[in-house]
Design a protein around this motif. Sequence first.
Motif, PDB file in Angstrom:
ATOM      1  N   ALA A 129       0.505  63.603 -15.288  1.00 58.60           N
ATOM      2  CA  ALA A 129      -0.896  63.951 -15.039  1.00 58.60           C
ATOM      3  C   ALA A 129      -1.677  64.098 -16.341  1.00 58.60           C
ATOM      4  CB  ALA A 129      -0.974  65.247 -14.228  1.00 58.60           C
ATOM      5  N   PHE A 130      -0.975  64.360 -17.446  1.00 53.94           N
ATOM      6  CA  PHE A 130      -1.604  64.380 -18.762  1.00 53.94           C
ATOM      7  C   PHE A 130      -0.961  63.275 -19.584  1.00 53.94           C
ATOM      8  CE2 PHE A 130      -2.622  65.596 -23.055  1.00 53.94           C
ATOM      9  CZ  PHE A 130      -3.900  66.134 -22.945  1.00 53.94           C
ATOM     10  N   PRO A 131      -1.692  62.199 -19.876  1.00 56.19           N
ATOM     11  CA  PRO A 131      -1.086  61.011 -20.501  1.00 56.19           C
ATOM     12  C   PRO A 131      -0.517  61.290 -21.886  1.00 56.19           C
ATOM     13  CG  PRO A 131      -3.255  60.511 -19.588  1.00 56.19           C
ATOM     14  CD  PRO A 131      -3.110  61.998 -19.575  1.00 56.19           C
ATOM     15  N   GLY A 132       0.530  60.530 -22.222  1.00 56.31           N
ATOM     16  CA  GLY A 132       1.097  60.594 -23.556  1.00 56.31           C
ATOM     17  C   GLY A 132       0.195  59.907 -24.571  1.00 56.31           C
ATOM     18  N   LYS A 133       0.404  60.206 -25.849  1.00 55.91           N
ATOM     19  CA  LYS A 133      -0.459  59.679 -26.907  1.00 55.91           C
ATOM     20  C   LYS A 133      -0.444  58.151 -26.951  1.00 55.91           C
ATOM     21  CE  LYS A 133      -0.566  63.572 -30.114  1.00 55.91           C
ATOM     22  NZ  LYS A 133      -2.026  63.729 -30.023  1.00 55.91           N
ATOM     23  N   THR A 134       0.742  57.565 -26.775  1.00 59.63           N
ATOM     24  CA  THR A 134       0.833  56.105 -26.851  1.00 59.63           C
ATOM     25  C   THR A 134      -0.004  55.447 -25.763  1.00 59.63           C
ATOM     26  OG1 THR A 134       3.070  56.253 -27.777  1.00 59.63           O
ATOM     27  CG2 THR A 134       2.410  54.142 -26.847  1.00 59.63           C
ATOM     28  N   ASN A 135       0.104  55.932 -24.542  1.00 56.83           N
ATOM     29  CA  ASN A 135      -0.668  55.339 -23.448  1.00 56.83           C
ATOM     30  C   ASN A 135      -2.165  55.611 -23.590  1.00 56.83           C
ATOM     31  OD1 ASN A 135       1.339  53.970 -22.153  1.00 56.83           O
ATOM     32  ND2 ASN A 135       1.686  55.515 -20.571  1.00 56.83           N
ATOM     33  N   ARG A 141      -7.183  49.095 -24.547  1.00 56.83           N
ATOM     34  CA  ARG A 141      -7.154  47.642 -24.618  1.00 56.83           C
ATOM     35  C   ARG A 141      -6.364  46.997 -23.483  1.00 56.83           C
ATOM     36  NH1 ARG A 141      -4.426  45.900 -30.085  1.00 56.83           N
ATOM     37  NH2 ARG A 141      -5.638  47.613 -30.948  1.00 56.83           N
ATOM     38  N   ALA A 142      -5.760  47.820 -22.615  1.00 51.10           N
ATOM     39  CA  ALA A 142      -4.921  47.281 -21.540  1.00 51.10           C
ATOM     40  C   ALA A 142      -5.759  46.588 -20.468  1.00 51.10           C
ATOM     41  CB  ALA A 142      -4.102  48.398 -20.906  1.00 51.10           C
ATOM     42  N   ASP A 143      -5.235  45.484 -19.956  1.00 52.74           N
ATOM     43  CA  ASP A 143      -5.892  44.773 -18.856  1.00 52.74           C
ATOM     44  C   ASP A 143      -5.767  45.550 -17.549  1.00 52.74           C
ATOM     45  OD1 ASP A 143      -6.587  42.031 -20.146  1.00 52.74           O
ATOM     46  OD2 ASP A 143      -4.527  42.445 -20.769  1.00 52.74           O
ATOM     47  N   LYS A 144      -4.662  46.258 -17.385  1.00 58.83           N
ATOM     48  CA  LYS A 144      -4.447  47.097 -16.206  1.00 58.83           C
ATOM     49  C   LYS A 144      -3.818  48.412 -16.639  1.00 58.83           C
ATOM     50  CE  LYS A 144      -5.499  43.898 -13.007  1.00 58.83           C
ATOM     51  NZ  LYS A 144      -6.592  44.034 -12.013  1.00 58.83           N
ATOM     52  N   VAL A 145      -4.337  49.516 -16.105  1.00 51.07           N
ATOM     53  CA  VAL A 145      -3.770  50.845 -16.350  1.00 51.07           C
ATOM     54  C   VAL A 145      -3.359  51.433 -15.006  1.00 51.07           C
ATOM     55  CG1 VAL A 145      -4.181  53.190 -17.180  1.00 51.07           C
ATOM     56  CG2 VAL A 145      -5.163  51.233 -18.407  1.00 51.07           C
ATOM     57  N   MET A 146      -2.055  51.673 -14.860  1.00 49.72           N
ATOM     58  CA  MET A 146      -1.500  52.224 -13.616  1.00 49.72           C
ATOM     59  C   MET A 146      -1.188  53.707 -13.809  1.00 49.72           C
ATOM     60  SD  MET A 146       1.116  49.088 -12.705  1.00 49.72           S
ATOM     61  CE  MET A 146       1.626  48.815 -14.425  1.00 49.72           C
ATOM     62  N   LEU A 147      -1.509  54.504 -12.793  1.00 53.88           N
ATOM     63  CA  LEU A 147      -1.298  55.949 -12.871  1.00 53.88           C
ATOM     64  C   LEU A 147      -0.456  56.439 -11.703  1.00 53.88           C
ATOM     65  CD1 LEU A 147      -4.939  57.126 -13.694  1.00 53.88           C
ATOM     66  CD2 LEU A 147      -3.116  56.532 -15.304  1.00 53.88           C
ATOM     67  N   THR A 148       0.340  57.477 -11.974  1.00 55.86           N
ATOM     68  CA  THR A 148       1.081  58.134 -10.901  1.00 55.86           C
ATOM     69  C   THR A 148       0.156  59.010 -10.080  1.00 55.86           C
ATOM     70  OG1 THR A 148       3.152  58.102 -12.151  1.00 55.86           O
ATOM     71  CG2 THR A 148       2.964  59.740 -10.402  1.00 55.86           C
ATOM     72  N   VAL A 149      -0.735  59.737 -10.770  1.00 58.69           N
ATOM     73  CA  VAL A 149      -1.671  60.634 -10.083  1.00 58.69           C
ATOM     74  C   VAL A 149      -3.072  60.421 -10.626  1.00 58.69           C
ATOM     75  CG1 VAL A 149       0.044  62.408  -9.530  1.00 58.69           C
ATOM     76  CG2 VAL A 149      -1.146  62.495 -11.729  1.00 58.69           C
ATOM     77  N   PRO A 150      -4.096  60.579  -9.787  1.00 64.15           N
ATOM     78  CA  PRO A 150      -5.469  60.328 -10.245  1.00 64.15           C
ATOM     79  C   PRO A 150      -5.941  61.293 -11.319  1.00 64.15           C
ATOM     80  CG  PRO A 150      -5.439  61.228  -7.999  1.00 64.15           C
ATOM     81  CD  PRO A 150      -4.026  60.885  -8.344  1.00 64.15           C
ATOM     82  N   GLU A 151      -5.323  62.488 -11.416  1.00 65.57           N
ATOM     83  CA  GLU A 151      -5.762  63.487 -12.403  1.00 65.57           C
ATOM     84  C   GLU A 151      -5.675  62.968 -13.832  1.00 65.57           C
ATOM     85  OE1 GLU A 151      -4.907  65.790  -8.737  1.00 65.57           O
ATOM     86  OE2 GLU A 151      -3.965  64.101  -9.765  1.00 65.57           O
ATOM     87  N   ALA A 152      -4.821  61.971 -14.088  1.00 62.01           N
ATOM     88  CA  ALA A 152      -4.639  61.467 -15.448  1.00 62.01           C
ATOM     89  C   ALA A 152      -5.840  60.673 -15.949  1.00 62.01           C
ATOM     90  CB  ALA A 152      -3.383  60.593 -15.513  1.00 62.01           C
ATOM     91  N   GLU A 153      -6.634  60.124 -15.034  1.00 61.45           N
ATOM     92  CA  GLU A 153      -7.691  59.196 -15.436  1.00 61.45           C
ATOM     93  C   GLU A 153      -8.737  59.849 -16.327  1.00 61.45           C
ATOM     94  OE1 GLU A 153     -10.390  55.612 -13.578  1.00 61.45           O
ATOM     95  OE2 GLU A 153      -9.435  57.027 -12.199  1.00 61.45           O
ATOM     96  N   LYS A 154      -9.002  61.133 -16.110  1.00 63.76           N
ATOM     97  CA  LYS A 154     -10.074  61.775 -16.887  1.00 63.76           C
ATOM     98  C   LYS A 154      -9.705  61.938 -18.360  1.00 63.76           C
ATOM     99  CE  LYS A 154      -8.756  66.524 -15.510  1.00 63.76           C
ATOM    100  NZ  LYS A 154      -7.975  66.305 -14.298  1.00 63.76           N
ATOM    101  N   TYR A 155      -8.429  61.758 -18.698  1.00 65.26           N
ATOM    102  CA  TYR A 155      -8.007  61.873 -20.091  1.00 65.26           C
ATOM    103  C   TYR A 155      -7.935  60.516 -20.791  1.00 65.26           C
ATOM    104  CZ  TYR A 155      -6.480  66.457 -18.401  1.00 65.26           C
ATOM    105  OH  TYR A 155      -6.432  67.713 -17.839  1.00 65.26           O
ATOM    106  N   LEU A 156      -8.283  59.438 -20.090  1.00 66.46           N
ATOM    107  CA  LEU A 156      -8.143  58.096 -20.637  1.00 66.46           C
ATOM    108  C   LEU A 156      -9.495  57.421 -20.826  1.00 66.46           C
ATOM    109  CD1 LEU A 156      -5.190  56.849 -18.403  1.00 66.46           C
ATOM    110  CD2 LEU A 156      -5.043  57.505 -20.816  1.00 66.46           C
ATOM    111  N   GLU A 157      -9.571  56.581 -21.845  1.00 72.05           N
ATOM    112  CA  GLU A 157     -10.732  55.723 -22.053  1.00 72.05           C
ATOM    113  C   GLU A 157     -10.266  54.289 -21.808  1.00 72.05           C
ATOM    114  OE1 GLU A 157     -12.578  56.357 -25.859  1.00 72.05           O
ATOM    115  OE2 GLU A 157     -12.047  58.492 -25.822  1.00 72.05           O
ATOM    116  N   SER A 158     -10.165  53.911 -20.550  1.00 71.89           N
ATOM    117  CA  SER A 158      -9.651  52.583 -20.214  1.00 71.89           C
ATOM    118  C   SER A 158     -10.801  51.600 -20.055  1.00 71.89           C
ATOM    119  CB  SER A 158      -8.829  52.644 -18.930  1.00 71.89           C
ATOM    120  OG  SER A 158      -9.584  53.185 -17.878  1.00 71.89           O
ATOM    121  N   LYS A 159     -10.553  50.367 -20.455  1.00 70.07           N
ATOM    122  CA  LYS A 159     -11.629  49.372 -20.380  1.00 70.07           C
ATOM    123  C   LYS A 159     -11.846  48.881 -18.947  1.00 70.07           C
ATOM    124  CE  LYS A 159      -9.086  45.064 -21.403  1.00 70.07           C
ATOM    125  NZ  LYS A 159      -9.002  43.914 -22.319  1.00 70.07           N
ATOM    126  N   ASN A 160     -10.858  49.086 -18.091  1.00 71.27           N
ATOM    127  CA  ASN A 160     -10.975  48.726 -16.673  1.00 71.27           C
ATOM    128  C   ASN A 160     -10.645  49.954 -15.825  1.00 71.27           C
ATOM    129  OD1 ASN A 160     -11.542  45.901 -17.018  1.00 71.27           O
ATOM    130  ND2 ASN A 160      -9.403  45.632 -17.626  1.00 71.27           N
TER     131      ASN A 160
END
Length: 372
Positions: A129-135, A141-160
């Motif tokens: 739910a809290f992403p690791g530094k590498t991810n 820059r990832a074309d697809k970002v897959m998550l186990t739980v939606p709570e993780a999304e708010k910690y990410l700056e994903s292009k898609n």
Amino acid sequence: MKILFATGGTGGHINPALAAAGEIKKQFPDADILFVGTKEKMEARLVPAAGYAFETIEISGFQRKLTPENIKRNIGTVAKLLKSSSQAKKIIEKFKPDVVVGFGGYVSGPVLRMASKMGIPIAVHEQNAFPGKTNKILAKRADKVMLTVPEAEKYLESKNPCIITGLPVRGEILNANRDEARFRMNLDERPLVLSMGGSLGAKAINEAVAGMIAKRISKRDCKYLHAMGQYGLWMPDALRELGVDCDKDPDVEIREYINDMDICLAAADLVICRAGASSLSELEALGKPSILIPSPNVAENHQYHNAMALVNKGAAVIIEEKDLTPDTLAEKVDELLSDKKALKGIGEKAKALSITDANERICEVITSLVKK
């Protein structure tokens, strides 16, 4: 189709990647799959044992506490980072993957960054739910970002937009039957309280569970099964000092490790455990009420965030390790076992969070990039 997986460090990263690879081979038997990891970590054992080709690069993480020894290690890490990029490029050029997928761990960083520079589609999967530094870095820059739980999304700056796939759960867990499991364990109608702290054993959990059992045993309102772990072999003696002889008491069973977790978990009415992503996905799949005790000794305190993803939805209760004592644990077990309706409700809410087709979802995301 050629797919390269980059992951390593812990089973929490490696096992979901192996599950995804297995699903791809199931759907596409001719798929060519390569794993990249390090030769020192457990991926060097688990991946070849699963039958997949395996290459290694040299990589390590930065030490955050700046001691003279750690500064020296960090200088070595910088050198490895430069070398790992070159190693990753050689592996990618030789294998020529259609897509590169990272499941976390330091090793996925240089491999996916290089693949992206070379114009190869990349995808990442975040288990926590809290992403690791590498991810966090790769998501940009990832074309697809897959998550186990939606709570993780708010910690990410994903292009898609992120895709919720869940986390693969072993088939034997998904197919476990409660009535059959309880029959096999020769249980009566009383609840089973299942507790564990990991394969090595968590001292804080072992001490709290021992004290909790000693405080509650006179009630005879449930049965206890506890996995003490490799470093918890002192626990039976500690229980005897507290007046509980688990060799003679039919309501208490202490094991070093639970090999038949599918049976025991299916039979349980209340589970006391850490808050690793895989464990939580299994609890959700079987709809089990739980008392979660997140490990405070993990990166980014991610187990706390994992636990709160359930707690905030009424799908579990939490006791932080700083608050864990035999008394606090016994009080929480008393509270839950005394209210069957509330206990059932927690299990139902956990079940509602379950994603049982995670393998298929992950496979679809990865192969969609190949098709592109």
